[in-house]
Enzyme design. Structure first.
Site, short mmCIF file in Angstrom:
data_model
loop_
_atom_site.label_atom_id
_atom_site.label_comp_id
_atom_site.label_asym_id
_atom_site.label_seq_id
_atom_site.Cartn_x
_atom_site.Cartn_y
_atom_site.Cartn_z
N SER A 138 0.86 -1.20 0.00
CA SER A 138 0.00 0.00 0.00
C SER A 138 0.89 1.24 0.00
CB SER A 138 -0.87 0.01 1.26
OG SER A 138 -1.48 1.28 1.44
N TYR A 151 -1.09 -0.09 10.58
CA TYR A 151 -1.46 -0.52 9.22
C TYR A 151 -0.31 -0.24 8.26
CZ TYR A 151 -3.63 -0.92 4.67
OH TYR A 151 -3.88 -1.28 3.36
#
Ligand code: NDP
Ligand code: 8X3
Length: 253
Positions: A138, A151
């Protein structure tokens, strides 16, 4: 088609869109997720196009992952592509208030689940001297943002693990790629905000995010490069998304 395509997190978003794209080309598919009913419906919609085997499991369960991969039978047993896509963000709170259970669930899924799936398919790929592992990183693993804390940390792991896999697998005929998308409208934000659709919708309000199909096209393109071409990393964002200036806390005297 020689070899199967294993997709984790196939019940939604990128995984589901990728399943449709690979099914259109007739690849045998192994579709993994926790929500069985979603997998059953997806299989029914793809059955006319490709052989589909569904596995309901939690990638956090190391034994279940190993068992599912080692017990695959033809035409699924020779894994040609592993799409390590199952993952999630939970919460967007600051590190001083975040829920430790959320942090652990992200590590257990995005880091450990991805490790388990990779380790389960690798011996077969190395023995056949062919295959590709496509990991979903990501932009959050490259760029910090408030609330990204664990995250983003898990996705930084995915990036570096992908590079280290390349180092380990050099000369063994197995390719590794890491795809790092920015904002993409799937169930991702709904999950992040504990099912709160209003909060999730607000993330994409007034801008055009990437779609799951945009990402599936990239995954498919990466997988279909010839055996001598390894796409190491791809970072992509919606055109509407970019970076901010550095944040500076100015102490007024
Ligand atoms: P979705 O929430 O739409 O899909 C996530 C998928 O992962 C679901 O199929 C879910 O299935 C599965 N999953 C989650 N936890 C587990 C688990 N423990 N075991 C098995 N399957 C699991 O999100 P996206 O499609 O957007 O996200 C896919 C990947 O891409 C994730 O790794 C995410 O971090 C990453 N990503 C997403 C971006 C975005 O903006 N959307 C941007 C960059 C990266 P089920 O609940 O049925 O188990
Ligand atoms: C998901 C993209 O920007 O919400 O990985 O972290 S972002």
């Amino acid at each position: 088609m020689a070899g199967s395509v294993v997709i984790t997190g196939a019940s939604s978003g990128f995984g589901q869109a990728s399943a449709k794209m690979f099914a259109d080309r007739g690849y045998p598919l192994v579709l993994i997720a926790r929500r069985m009913e979603r997998l059953v419906d997806l299989k029914a919609s793809l059955d006319a196009k490709a052989p589909v085997h569904i596995v309901c499991l939690d990638v956090q369960d190391r034994d279940a992952v190993q068992d599912a991969i080692t017990k695959l039978s033809p035409p699924f047993d020779e894994v040609r592509v592993l799409i390590n896509n199952a993952g999630l963000a939970l919460g967007l709170g600051g590190a001083d208030t975040a829920d430790l259970d959320d942090w652990e669930a992200m590590v257990d899924t995005n880091v450990k689940g991805l490790m388990y799936c990779t380790r389960a398919v690798l011996p077969g790929m190395v023995a056949r001297q062919s295959g590709i592992i496509i990991n979903l990183g990501s932009v959050a693993g490259r760029w910090p943002y408030p609330g990204g804390n664990v995250y983003g940390g898990t996705k930084a792991f995915v990036q570096q693990f992908s590079r280290n896999l390349r180092a380990d697998l050099q000369g063994k005929g197995v390719r590794v790629s890491c795809i790092e998308p920015g904002m993409c409208e799937t169930e991702f934000s709904k999950v992040r905000f504990g099912g709160d659709e209003t909060k999730a919708d607000a993330v994409y309000q007034g801008m055009k995010p990437l779609s799951a199909e945009d990402i599936a096209e990239v995954i498919f393109w990466v997988a279909e490069r010839p055996a001598h071409v390894n796409v190491n990393e791809i970072e992509l964002m919606p055109t509407a998304q970019a970076w901010s200036p550095f944040a500076v806390d100015r102490l007024l005297e």
